[in-house]
Design a protein around this motif. Sequence first.
Motif, PDB file in Angstrom:
ATOM      1  N   HIS A 112       0.802  -1.235   0.000  1.00  0.00           N
ATOM      2  CA  HIS A 112       0.000   0.000   0.000  1.00  0.00           C
ATOM      3  C   HIS A 112       0.831   1.280   0.000  1.00  0.00           C
ATOM      4  O   HIS A 112       0.300   2.369  -0.189  1.00  0.00           O
ATOM      5  CB  HIS A 112      -1.082  -0.010   1.086  1.00  0.00           C
ATOM      6  N   GLN A 113       2.170   1.172   0.195  1.00  0.00           N
ATOM      7  CA  GLN A 113       2.969   2.396   0.070  1.00  0.00           C
ATOM      8  C   GLN A 113       4.413   2.017  -0.275  1.00  0.00           C
ATOM      9  O   GLN A 113       4.888   0.941   0.089  1.00  0.00           O
ATOM     10  CB  GLN A 113       2.894   3.281   1.317  1.00  0.00           C
ATOM     11  N   ASN A 114       5.067   2.931  -0.985  1.00  0.00           N
ATOM     12  CA  ASN A 114       6.375   2.608  -1.543  1.00  0.00           C
ATOM     13  C   ASN A 114       7.528   3.070  -0.647  1.00  0.00           C
ATOM     14  O   ASN A 114       8.600   3.406  -1.140  1.00  0.00           O
ATOM     15  CB  ASN A 114       6.485   3.241  -2.937  1.00  0.00           C
ATOM     16  N   ILE A 115       7.290   3.116   0.638  1.00  0.00           N
ATOM     17  CA  ILE A 115       8.330   3.470   1.609  1.00  0.00           C
ATOM     18  C   ILE A 115       8.253   2.449   2.735  1.00  0.00           C
ATOM     19  O   ILE A 115       7.221   1.797   2.901  1.00  0.00           O
ATOM     20  CB  ILE A 115       8.124   4.888   2.215  1.00  0.00           C
ATOM     21  N   SER A 116       9.316   2.298   3.501  1.00  0.00           N
ATOM     22  CA  SER A 116       9.186   1.379   4.636  1.00  0.00           C
ATOM     23  C   SER A 116       9.028   2.122   5.961  1.00  0.00           C
ATOM     24  O   SER A 116       8.419   1.607   6.882  1.00  0.00           O
ATOM     25  CB  SER A 116      10.344   0.378   4.680  1.00  0.00           C
ATOM     26  N   ASP A 117       9.586   3.338   6.041  1.00  0.00           N
ATOM     27  CA  ASP A 117       9.432   4.106   7.279  1.00  0.00           C
ATOM     28  C   ASP A 117       8.477   5.286   7.062  1.00  0.00           C
ATOM     29  O   ASP A 117       8.805   6.242   6.336  1.00  0.00           O
ATOM     30  CB  ASP A 117      10.785   4.644   7.766  1.00  0.00           C
ATOM     31  N   ILE A 118       7.342   5.219   7.718  1.00  0.00           N
ATOM     32  CA  ILE A 118       6.352   6.299   7.602  1.00  0.00           C
ATOM     33  C   ILE A 118       6.914   7.586   8.208  1.00  0.00           C
ATOM     34  O   ILE A 118       6.579   8.693   7.785  1.00  0.00           O
ATOM     35  CB  ILE A 118       5.027   5.847   8.260  1.00  0.00           C
ATOM     36  N   ALA A 119       7.828   7.439   9.170  1.00  0.00           N
ATOM     37  CA  ALA A 119       8.466   8.612   9.790  1.00  0.00           C
ATOM     38  C   ALA A 119       9.168   9.477   8.746  1.00  0.00           C
ATOM     39  O   ALA A 119       9.338  10.684   8.956  1.00  0.00           O
ATOM     40  CB  ALA A 119       9.458   8.162  10.863  1.00  0.00           C
ATOM     41  N   ASP A 120       9.566   8.879   7.601  1.00  0.00           N
ATOM     42  CA  ASP A 120      10.215   9.664   6.549  1.00  0.00           C
ATOM     43  C   ASP A 120       9.306  10.785   6.049  1.00  0.00           C
ATOM     44  O   ASP A 120       9.783  11.805   5.541  1.00  0.00           O
ATOM     45  CB  ASP A 120      10.558   8.764   5.345  1.00  0.00           C
ATOM     46  N   ARG A 121       8.002  10.566   6.160  1.00  0.00           N
ATOM     47  CA  ARG A 121       7.073  11.575   5.645  1.00  0.00           C
ATOM     48  C   ARG A 121       7.108  12.866   6.469  1.00  0.00           C
ATOM     49  O   ARG A 121       6.646  13.908   6.006  1.00  0.00           O
ATOM     50  CB  ARG A 121       5.644  11.009   5.575  1.00  0.00           C
ATOM     51  N   ALA A 122       7.639  12.785   7.695  1.00  0.00           N
ATOM     52  CA  ALA A 122       7.714  13.987   8.544  1.00  0.00           C
ATOM     53  C   ALA A 122       8.547  15.072   7.859  1.00  0.00           C
ATOM     54  O   ALA A 122       8.229  16.257   7.942  1.00  0.00           O
ATOM     55  CB  ALA A 122       8.331  13.634   9.892  1.00  0.00           C
ATOM     56  N   GLY A 123       9.611  14.644   7.160  1.00  0.00           N
ATOM     57  CA  GLY A 123      10.522  15.589   6.503  1.00  0.00           C
ATOM     58  C   GLY A 123       9.806  16.492   5.519  1.00  0.00           C
ATOM     59  O   GLY A 123      10.146  17.675   5.379  1.00  0.00           O
ATOM     60  N   SER A 124       8.800  15.973   4.835  1.00  0.00           N
ATOM     61  CA  SER A 124       8.047  16.774   3.853  1.00  0.00           C
ATOM     62  C   SER A 124       7.321  17.922   4.513  1.00  0.00           C
ATOM     63  O   SER A 124       6.928  18.875   3.848  1.00  0.00           O
ATOM     64  CB  SER A 124       6.994  15.915   3.156  1.00  0.00           C
TER      65      SER A 124
END
Length: 320
Positions: A185-197
């Motif tokens: 369902h998503q092309n990343i493994s760490d959702i925390a990476d989205r914080a940077g955006s």
Amino acid sequence: MALNKVQMLELYRKMRTIREFEETVAKFFSQGQIPGFVHLYTGEEAVATGVCANLEKQDYIASTHRGHGHGIARGASLNKMMAEIFGRIDGECKGKGGSMHIADVELGFLGANGIVGAGLPLATGAGFAAKYMKTNGVAICFFGDAASNRGTFHESLNMASIQKLPVVFVNENNMYGISMSQERHQNISDIADRAGSYGMPGMVVDGNDVMAVYEAAEEAVKSARAGGGPVLIECKTYRHHGHFEGDACIYRCDEEVNAWKAKDPLPRFANRLQEMKMATEAEIDQIDAEVKKVIADAVEFAQNSPVPTLDELTKDVYCD
Ligand SMILES: Cc1ncc(C[n+]2csc(CCOP(=O)(O)OP(=O)(O)O)c2C)c(N)n1
Ligand SMILES: [Mg+2]
């Protein structure tokens, strides 16, 4: 700040209470005694427990469809929660909401929610109110991995960031949205990476380690309370049950389930307490026995409470 023995044992007691509550709900649900749907938190206890141990009276939490653990960690009445799940008049919402609508506004528990991702704007609003009213409060938002794909996630993080709101976004990454694995369902493994955006710090923690969650949340809550703006904490965890009770769960293999059960937050923390000489096996057993009794009492309370009468149907729906 290092926790003392009393605080550590309290963390264990909370996790045990959530576990016992959930396993009891599972038992009565399978006997057909509970109406509607239930989504259980078994396996994820360390997240709500570690986060909520950092909260103060003026703080808020927004929950999900898997909300029993959040309510218990925030200190909601076990009797009233159980009665609500059984659909009885003495429940938190007079038995008219059920599992997915348990709320206790007095406690700052803004409610479980059947709409995935709906807690994100609620917590952001609560954070806005806390800042505007200068209450020194913080809002916590619990949400799942699949919820992080919703527009509400992106809008809320953006708004909280630009307004520097005291919100801590706590992602419960249990690796599935119903039957859909995170890698599908998503092309990343760490959702925390989205914080940077959104220009906010993002942390990844072991969500099955209550101390790790406690420490991450302690830092995030302190910073948010001090005016540092929002933080995203991703807790890697796993649900032991199916998505809901009755889910055949054919999308997960035994190997995966067993590997996660070996990392069960409860025995893990019990062992750690003993290694640290914070508790003996007898003390742990004592807590387990006390919790069993408290939950049995909650079931008795619920079963002795009447179902709402028909004239309750339209009460609490409209303002008088
Ligand atoms: C807006 C919305 N879309 C879809 C659903 C159906 N639904 C219920 S739970 C769920 C998956 C939620 O997964 P996640 O956010 O990872 O939480 P988890 O159940 O794993 O705790 C979905 C899609 C819903 N309730 N609300
Ligand atoms: Mg999930």
